[in-house]
Design a protein around this motif. Sequence first.
Motif, PDB file in Angstrom:
ATOM      1  N   ALA A 188       0.832  -1.212   0.000  1.00 39.89           N
ATOM      2  CA  ALA A 188       0.000   0.000   0.000  1.00 39.89           C
ATOM      3  C   ALA A 188       0.861   1.254   0.000  1.00 39.89           C
ATOM      4  O   ALA A 188       0.575   2.220  -0.723  1.00 39.89           O
ATOM      5  CB  ALA A 188      -0.937  -0.002   1.209  1.00 39.89           C
ATOM      6  N   THR A 189       1.918   1.235   0.789  1.00 34.87           N
ATOM      7  CA  THR A 189       2.818   2.386   0.860  1.00 34.87           C
ATOM      8  C   THR A 189       3.467   2.652  -0.490  1.00 34.87           C
ATOM      9  O   THR A 189       3.540   3.800  -0.948  1.00 34.87           O
ATOM     10  CB  THR A 189       3.886   2.154   1.940  1.00 34.87           C
ATOM     11  N   LYS A 190       3.923   1.603  -1.156  1.00 33.15           N
ATOM     12  CA  LYS A 190       4.553   1.743  -2.474  1.00 33.15           C
ATOM     13  C   LYS A 190       3.566   2.303  -3.488  1.00 33.15           C
ATOM     14  O   LYS A 190       3.882   3.227  -4.252  1.00 33.15           O
ATOM     15  CB  LYS A 190       5.085   0.373  -2.929  1.00 33.15           C
ATOM     16  N   ILE A 191       2.367   1.779  -3.507  1.00 33.00           N
ATOM     17  CA  ILE A 191       1.375   2.236  -4.481  1.00 33.00           C
ATOM     18  C   ILE A 191       0.953   3.675  -4.185  1.00 33.00           C
ATOM     19  O   ILE A 191       0.762   4.479  -5.105  1.00 33.00           O
ATOM     20  CB  ILE A 191       0.181   1.264  -4.519  1.00 33.00           C
ATOM     21  N   ALA A 192       0.839   4.028  -2.910  1.00 30.42           N
ATOM     22  CA  ALA A 192       0.505   5.408  -2.543  1.00 30.42           C
ATOM     23  C   ALA A 192       1.604   6.370  -2.995  1.00 30.42           C
ATOM     24  O   ALA A 192       1.313   7.472  -3.488  1.00 30.42           O
ATOM     25  CB  ALA A 192       0.279   5.519  -1.036  1.00 30.42           C
ATOM     26  N   LYS A 193       2.867   5.972  -2.848  1.00 29.93           N
ATOM     27  CA  LYS A 193       3.980   6.808  -3.321  1.00 29.93           C
ATOM     28  C   LYS A 193       3.904   7.001  -4.832  1.00 29.93           C
ATOM     29  O   LYS A 193       4.142   8.101  -5.335  1.00 29.93           O
ATOM     30  CB  LYS A 193       5.320   6.187  -2.938  1.00 29.93           C
ATOM     31  N   ASP A 194       3.582   5.931  -5.549  1.00 36.93           N
ATOM     32  CA  ASP A 194       3.414   6.052  -7.005  1.00 36.93           C
ATOM     33  C   ASP A 194       2.287   7.031  -7.323  1.00 36.93           C
ATOM     34  O   ASP A 194       2.399   7.848  -8.248  1.00 36.93           O
ATOM     35  CB  ASP A 194       3.115   4.695  -7.634  1.00 36.93           C
TER      36      ASP A 194
ATOM     37  N   LYS B  48       3.492  10.590  -6.897  1.00 36.55           N
ATOM     38  CA  LYS B  48       4.321  10.996  -8.033  1.00 36.55           C
ATOM     39  C   LYS B  48       3.456  11.346  -9.245  1.00 36.55           C
ATOM     40  O   LYS B  48       3.693  12.340  -9.937  1.00 36.55           O
ATOM     41  CB  LYS B  48       5.314   9.894  -8.393  1.00 36.55           C
ATOM     42  N   ASP B  49       2.449  10.507  -9.508  1.00 32.53           N
ATOM     43  CA  ASP B  49       1.567  10.779 -10.643  1.00 32.53           C
ATOM     44  C   ASP B  49       0.749  12.046 -10.419  1.00 32.53           C
ATOM     45  O   ASP B  49       0.546  12.828 -11.356  1.00 32.53           O
ATOM     46  CB  ASP B  49       0.667   9.573 -10.929  1.00 32.53           C
ATOM     47  N   ARG B  50       0.301  12.281  -9.197  1.00 34.45           N
ATOM     48  CA  ARG B  50      -0.442  13.507  -8.897  1.00 34.45           C
ATOM     49  C   ARG B  50       0.450  14.723  -9.152  1.00 34.45           C
ATOM     50  O   ARG B  50       0.006  15.722  -9.738  1.00 34.45           O
ATOM     51  CB  ARG B  50      -0.946  13.492  -7.453  1.00 34.45           C
TER      52      ARG B  50
ATOM     53  N   ILE C 280      -4.048  13.156 -12.658  1.00 36.59           N
ATOM     54  CA  ILE C 280      -4.983  13.144 -11.530  1.00 36.59           C
ATOM     55  C   ILE C 280      -5.809  11.862 -11.481  1.00 36.59           C
ATOM     56  O   ILE C 280      -5.968  11.267 -10.412  1.00 36.59           O
ATOM     57  CB  ILE C 280      -5.895  14.388 -11.572  1.00 36.59           C
ATOM     58  N   GLN C 281      -6.346  11.436 -12.616  1.00 35.88           N
ATOM     59  CA  GLN C 281      -7.155  10.213 -12.607  1.00 35.88           C
ATOM     60  C   GLN C 281      -6.338   9.007 -12.187  1.00 35.88           C
ATOM     61  O   GLN C 281      -6.799   8.185 -11.386  1.00 35.88           O
ATOM     62  CB  GLN C 281      -7.784   9.960 -13.979  1.00 35.88           C
ATOM     63  N   LEU C 282      -5.132   8.883 -12.718  1.00 36.21           N
ATOM     64  CA  LEU C 282      -4.261   7.763 -12.353  1.00 36.21           C
ATOM     65  C   LEU C 282      -3.908   7.842 -10.875  1.00 36.21           C
ATOM     66  O   LEU C 282      -3.974   6.838 -10.159  1.00 36.21           O
ATOM     67  CB  LEU C 282      -2.998   7.767 -13.213  1.00 36.21           C
ATOM     68  N   ALA C 283      -3.547   9.020 -10.415  1.00 34.02           N
ATOM     69  CA  ALA C 283      -3.185   9.190  -9.004  1.00 34.02           C
ATOM     70  C   ALA C 283      -4.335   8.811  -8.093  1.00 34.02           C
ATOM     71  O   ALA C 283      -4.149   8.101  -7.098  1.00 34.02           O
ATOM     72  CB  ALA C 283      -2.766  10.642  -8.756  1.00 34.02           C
ATOM     73  N   THR C 284      -5.521   9.247  -8.433  1.00 35.93           N
ATOM     74  CA  THR C 284      -6.695   8.940  -7.617  1.00 35.93           C
ATOM     75  C   THR C 284      -6.943   7.439  -7.572  1.00 35.93           C
ATOM     76  O   THR C 284      -7.245   6.876  -6.504  1.00 35.93           O
ATOM     77  CB  THR C 284      -7.936   9.682  -8.159  1.00 35.93           C
ATOM     78  N   SER C 285      -6.797   6.774  -8.709  1.00 33.94           N
ATOM     79  CA  SER C 285      -6.985   5.327  -8.750  1.00 33.94           C
ATOM     80  C   SER C 285      -5.950   4.610  -7.891  1.00 33.94           C
ATOM     81  O   SER C 285      -6.277   3.672  -7.144  1.00 33.94           O
ATOM     82  CB  SER C 285      -6.910   4.844 -10.203  1.00 33.94           C
ATOM     83  N   LEU C 286      -4.696   5.034  -7.982  1.00 32.56           N
ATOM     84  CA  LEU C 286      -3.642   4.414  -7.170  1.00 32.56           C
ATOM     85  C   LEU C 286      -3.862   4.681  -5.682  1.00 32.56           C
ATOM     86  O   LEU C 286      -3.680   3.779  -4.854  1.00 32.56           O
ATOM     87  CB  LEU C 286      -2.274   4.924  -7.617  1.00 32.56           C
ATOM     88  N   GLU C 287      -4.258   5.883  -5.336  1.00 36.97           N
ATOM     89  CA  GLU C 287      -4.520   6.209  -3.932  1.00 36.97           C
ATOM     90  C   GLU C 287      -5.675   5.381  -3.385  1.00 36.97           C
ATOM     91  O   GLU C 287      -5.624   4.897  -2.250  1.00 36.97           O
ATOM     92  CB  GLU C 287      -4.800   7.700  -3.795  1.00 36.97           C
ATOM     93  N   THR C 288      -6.707   5.193  -4.204  1.00 34.87           N
ATOM     94  CA  THR C 288      -7.837   4.355  -3.798  1.00 34.87           C
ATOM     95  C   THR C 288      -7.390   2.908  -3.613  1.00 34.87           C
ATOM     96  O   THR C 288      -7.787   2.239  -2.642  1.00 34.87           O
ATOM     97  CB  THR C 288      -8.979   4.448  -4.830  1.00 34.87           C
TER      98      THR C 288
END
Length: 85
Positions: A37-43, A46-48, A53-61
């Motif tokens: 989860a930490t790794k994906i949140a960091k990604d 970075k995308d945000r 924004i859409q990719l970042a939101t999906s990864l954060e979710t």
Amino acid sequence: MIHKDQIDGYKGSPADLAAAIGDLKYDALADFLTLLATKIAKDGTKDRNRGRIQLATSLETSAQHLLSAKSSMDIAWKISAPYMK
């Protein structure tokens, strides 16, 4: 960063990897989920920062869902720990 289809150095199939991770004790599995989860949140961060924004939101979710799964594993560990050898 280049995302890959396989894990470098890992010779097994994705199904084998999933089975191996699934065979971890629940506390170790919870730790793994936190790390993932930490790794994906960091990604996502970075995308945000890159305006994706859409990719970042999906990864954060996704990271939030993994942390929810981690919480469920914590409960599973509390239930099963007294019966572990």
